[in-house]
Design a protein around this motif. Structure first.
Motif: not given
Ligand code: F0G
Length: 448
Positions: A353-381
């Motif tokens: 797919i690819g994207c520019e750097p600013a867009s990639a903060v979304t995936l980097a942020g998601l990883k943190k939100l999963v670790t924190q439990g704010f996003v559950k592994p079974s949820q749709s994102i």
């Protein structure tokens, strides 16, 4: 236009696009929807859905536009005024299997707004705001930009027969974005300051000259950007995801997407709201600080620094609108490091797919939100990817050559990226050399 501060409703605002009463930002409101019992243009939700679907087979330009197709939820241009359209919107929603594994979730999608005509989400807002600029009779439109707004504005101004003035921070935007503004014919000024400085200068210029401001303080921009969320829900058959994750810079886009979700709920197009979460770079994190240090009450401005130059913004104009969206949808804010951004960008690339750097903060942020439990592994994102991979080829080449962080204080931590780097290989003109390289690459892939 309704002021987000004092609530006053105005028919018109001045050239600075702020509330004449209190100076805060304005937004476009649709009181007629409520008055008609949750209808837009007299239509109930099922009728709107059918009409929008039907327009997809139309041959008219405004129906083919992924923005104007949803015009019942946009301000009306009025009879005798055509939209300036490049058939923006209509962007794909991709499944992201590799990124889902990297983040530890099961249902991950990316709405790729980088596949708009000029390569970023800005086109969806620009078609609306530029059309209104022309309707008002402006000869000149102007913006301060980290690159994407200027590229988009210059294109739509050119298509609409208007001149465009671009203020960009000297040396702080990618060459590909700069080259777009030049090719589309903008008067392009590289100002010796940062984005926030360009914005300050431009605010003064618009008061002195008859130019129309096309930054995201312009409420028409946000109306157009709203349509990405409407199109997303249509692509998901009107079943809202649990989470929508957006990069935050000047904070117009998160505000626009959130506004669309709230309005879709008001019109009965959806019954539940996804949580909208906003991710910033650690070095450009005014919203994160604003929320954490003041509960969203006072803007904590910062001196911004990040390689994700699109979101290198320290004093975001739409911070109040963004705080309201976080509160209304139950979303959160997070910040990510430069290394995390680089890694996430490569992972999005590796999903084809690819994207520019600013867009990639979304995936980097998601990883943190999963670790924190704010996003559950079974949820749709859904990650909102805002810009095309080719918007910043310098970043990508440096990353793969292994010198993105060379000479910086992050150099010692950059080793974690080695597994994702694919530097170009220079070879003699012989099949032997290529075959050997292929065999080595195959062995390496097996090991991984
Ligand atoms: N992603 C990209 C690729 C951008 O270009 C921008 C903003 C953002 C995210 C952040 O969106 O400002 O609505 O919060 N770019 C602006 C510009 C500032 O001038 O092109 P935001």
């Amino acid at each position: 236009m309704r002021c987000i501060g004092c609530g006053t409703v105005h028919d018109r605002v001045g050239r600075d696009l702020r509330c004449p009463t209190c100076g805060d930002l304005v937004e476009i409101a649709y009181p007629a929807w409520k008055a008609s019992g949750g209808r837009a243009s007299g239509l109930i939700a099922s009728e709107l859905k059918a009409l929008w679907r039907q327009r997809r087979s139309s041959r008219s330009a405004v129906d083919q536009s992924g923005v104007w197709r949803f015009r019942e939820m946009l301000p009306a241009l009025g009879d005798g005024h055509d939209a300036i359209t490049l058939r923006e919107g209509n962007t794909p929603l991709y499944e992201m299997p590799g990124c889902a594994r990297a983040a530890g979730v099961q249902h991950l999608y990316a709405k790729h707004q980088g596949l708009n005509p000029t390569g970023s989400f800005k086109d969806t807002g620009m078609t609306v705001a530029a059309s209104f600029a022309r309707r008002e009779g402006f000869r000149w439109v102007a913006c301060a930009s980290t690159g994407n707004t200027s590229a988009s504005m210059a294109a739509y101004a050119a298509r609409g027969g208007m001149r465009s003035l671009v203020l960009i921070p000297d040396g702080k935007i990618s060459w590909s974005k700069l080259s777009q503004a030049l090719d589309y014919g903008a008067v392009t000024c590289q100002i010796r300051t940062d984005f926030d400085g360009c914005m300050r200068v431009l605010n003064e210029v618009v008061l002195r000259m008859p130019v129309y401001l096309l930054n995201s303080v312009n409420p028409y921009r946000l109306e157009g950007q709203k349509t990405a969320a409407i199109e997303l829900l249509e692509q998901l058959d009107w079943q809202p995801p649990d989470h929508v994750i957006v990069p935050g810079g000047n904070l117009g886009n998160s505000s626009a997407l959130g506004k669309a979700l709230l309005e879709m709920q008001e019109l009965g197009l959806i019954s539940t709201l996804p949580k909208v979460s906003i991710i910033q770079a650690e070095g450009a994190n005014p919203l994160v600080r604003t929320v954490r240090e003041t509960g969203g009450k006072e803007l904590v401005g910062v001196e911004a620094e990040t390689l994700a130059t699109a979101i290198r913004i320290g004093h975001p104009a739409s911070w109040k609108k963004a705080v309201r969206i976080l509160q209304a949808t139950g979303g959160t804010v997070e910040q990510v490091s430069e290394i995390e951004i680089a890694q996430a960008k490569a992972e999005i690339g590796a999903d084809g797919i690819g994207c520019e750097p600013a867009s990639a903060v979304t995936l980097a942020g998601l990883k943190k939100l999963v670790t924190q439990g704010f996003v559950k592994p079974s949820q749709s994102i859904v990650l909102v990817l805002t810009g095309h991979l080719l918007k910043d080829p310098d970043f990508t080449l440096k990353f793969h050559r292994g010198d993105l962080f060379a000479g910086s204080k992050l150099e010692k931590d950059a080793g974690v990226l080695a597994g994702q780097q694919r530097a170009p290989i220079v070879l003699e003109a012989s099949a032997d050399a290529v075959v050997k390289t292929l065999e080595q690459a195959d062995k390496l892939a097996e090991k991984r």
